[in-house]
Scaffold this motif. Structure first.
Motif, short mmCIF file in Angstrom:
data_model
loop_
_atom_site.label_atom_id
_atom_site.label_comp_id
_atom_site.label_asym_id
_atom_site.label_seq_id
_atom_site.Cartn_x
_atom_site.Cartn_y
_atom_site.Cartn_z
N ALA A 136 4.76 -1.23 7.63
CA ALA A 136 5.21 0.06 8.15
C ALA A 136 5.11 1.17 7.10
CB ALA A 136 6.64 -0.04 8.65
N GLY A 137 4.56 0.84 5.95
CA GLY A 137 4.42 1.84 4.90
C GLY A 137 5.62 1.95 3.99
N VAL A 138 6.49 0.94 4.00
CA VAL A 138 7.66 0.94 3.13
C VAL A 138 7.38 0.06 1.92
CG1 VAL A 138 10.13 0.49 2.94
CG2 VAL A 138 9.16 1.22 5.14
N PRO A 139 7.32 0.61 0.72
CA PRO A 139 7.07 -0.21 -0.48
C PRO A 139 8.10 -1.32 -0.59
CG PRO A 139 6.88 2.12 -1.01
CD PRO A 139 7.44 2.04 0.38
N ARG A 140 7.67 -2.44 -1.12
CA ARG A 140 8.54 -3.61 -1.17
C ARG A 140 9.40 -3.62 -2.42
NH1 ARG A 140 6.64 -9.95 -0.43
NH2 ARG A 140 8.76 -10.85 -0.36
N TYR A 141 10.66 -3.99 -2.24
CA TYR A 141 11.57 -4.25 -3.34
C TYR A 141 11.71 -5.77 -3.49
CZ TYR A 141 13.18 0.64 -3.20
OH TYR A 141 13.25 2.02 -3.24
N ARG A 142 12.15 -6.19 -4.65
CA ARG A 142 12.48 -7.60 -4.85
C ARG A 142 13.98 -7.72 -4.90
NH1 ARG A 142 11.23 -11.47 -10.08
NH2 ARG A 142 12.21 -13.36 -9.22
N ASN A 198 9.68 10.96 1.13
CA ASN A 198 10.16 11.13 2.49
C ASN A 198 9.45 10.25 3.50
OD1 ASN A 198 12.10 13.11 1.85
ND2 ASN A 198 10.57 14.75 1.93
N GLU A 199 8.15 10.05 3.31
CA GLU A 199 7.39 9.28 4.29
C GLU A 199 7.87 7.84 4.35
OE1 GLU A 199 2.72 8.18 5.33
OE2 GLU A 199 3.20 9.82 3.94
N ALA A 200 8.08 7.26 3.19
CA ALA A 200 8.56 5.87 3.15
C ALA A 200 9.96 5.77 3.74
CB ALA A 200 8.56 5.35 1.72
#
Length: 409
Positions: A52-58, A197-199
């Motif tokens: 969905a365009g959301v960068p991944r966190y760990r 904002n997009e994320a």
């Protein structure tokens, strides 16, 4: 409403230590913590939504004490990591604390202090602010928590500039939020800060929540008093004030009823509630005006008189300062969101002496009363300030929180 504060110079200059990674988020759980608040950072930072365009966190879920950890409904959780895992995180989140009256484990407080010293961003959701305060991380800083616990936080930690109006407060490397759903607002803000904002918008769509909420906690405040005041002699004076808000009286009147000098009364009141009596009185009058605007057809001038304000001008000034809109605009926006049937029920309840239904509380028909939007539909202004600036009313050990206020409303 939220506040983005300019961090202190030393905090702004602090860099993340070499062993910590910006993309790693540690969530610190304790036994007795509510599952809703605990699940918010787990969902935001622990689910892969790159499609969905959301960068991944760990995500690292860490137990702040020996498990298993009991939570809402008697459920038991086992955290895969202990406190040692916090040493790898660039962000540490404390979603909630089990009791505002009990001290957090010393080992957990030490781990939070080390993380902050090594440049990690520290986040407290709802009552998690009490853990951050116990670690000394909120000293001299603006912060918020659930409105119901804000006076207790201010009383217990007088060096913290507690602002009960805000949904969240960003002071650079230390962030706090109000209760429950405000934790979502703050987590979205963190994603917005990190990735834009997009994320944050993409994540909000997945969570089916607004990217940013307007307004603050004022609309949810009620006339509840801190638990500590219940057995104190001042409780009678406070109860009298709440029953006579329609009359014009000032703090000197309350002090006289308590058989105290104004100075002694101010000191005793602040020690019990965390708020100066003048600011408390103004807030209660504004809350009463808010209820009348929601549940009656009184004109703004009549509302001012029924709430003890000396003039409609005084009502408008305090109302706008606390709620961000004029009384007329607030009523129009509120009614635009309320079904006609619910408004009729409120009017009937008020006519029968049942009292208005506070915004955000269950309505007479069993439905929640939706909070009023900002009158122009705009997003809240993201103000920047230093912790020492003290802009806007806050609960501190000294001062009314209303700049320039010397007389009763």
């Amino acid at each position: 409403m939220s506040h983005d504060s300019t961090a202190a110079p030393e905090a702004a200059a602090r860099k993340l230590s070499g062993r910590r990674r910006k993309e790693i988020v540690a969530v610190l759980l304790f036994s007795g913590g509510p599952i809703f608040e605990s699940s918010i950072p787990l969902s935001v930072f622990g689910v892969d939504r790159q499609d969905a365009g959301v960068p991944r966190y760990r995500l690292l879920v860490c137990g702040g004490e020996d498990g298993p950890l009991r939570t809402t409904g008697g459920l038991e959780l086992t955290a895969p990591h202990g406190l040692e895992a916090i040493s790898r995180a660039g962000t540490v989140v404390v979603p909630a604390w089990r009791s505002i009256t009990s001290p957090p484990p010393q080992d957990a407080l030490d781990a939070l202090r080390r993380a902050h010293e090594e440049g990690a961003r520290i986040v407290g959701l709802c009552t998690g602010a009490f853990v951050l305060a116990a670690a000394g991380l909120l000293d001299g800083r603006p912060a918020t928590t659930h409105w119901m616990y804000a006076p207790t936080l201010a009383k217990r930690y007088p060096s913290v500039h507690v602002d009960p109006r805000e949904l969240f407060v960003d002071d650079g490397d230390v962030l706090t939020s109000a209760g429950t759903a405000a934790g979502i607002d703050l987590c979205l803000h963190i994603v917005r800060t990190d990735h834009g904002n997009e994320a944050a918008g993409a994540l909000a769509r997945r969570l089916v929540v607004p990217p940013r909420r307007s307004g603050g906690q004022e609309r949810y405040l009620d006339r509840s008093l801190p638990e500590e005041i219940g057995a104190d002699p001042l409780a009678e004076v406070v109860a009298w004030a709440l029953e006579h808000l329609h009359e014009q009286f000032d703090v000197e009147t309350l002090a006289a009823r308590a058989y105290m000098s104004r100075r002694t009364f101010d000191r005793r009141f602040r020690s019990l509630t965390g708020s100066a009596p003048l600011q408390w009185l103004i807030t209660q009058r504004v809350l009463q005006a808010q209820r009348l605007l929601e549940t009656s057809d009184y004109s703004v001038d009549e509302v001012a008189g029924r709430c003890g304000f000396r003039s409609p001008v005084a009502l408008r000034g305090h109302f706008r300062r606390q709620l961000g809109s004029s009384p007329a605009a607030y009523r129009a926006a509120y009614r635009a969101r309320r079904p006609q049937a619910d408004r009729r029920q409120d009017s009937e309840a008020a006519a029968h002496g049942q009292g208005p239904v506070p915004s955000g509380q269950p309505g007479l028909a069993g439905h929640p009363v939706p909070p009023a939007p900002h009158p122009d539909g705009a997003l809240p202004h993201q103000s920047r300030r230093t912790a020492a600036a003290g802009v806007g009313p806050s609960l501190t050990a000294s001062g009314s929180g209303v700049p320039g206020q010397r007389t009763a409303p």
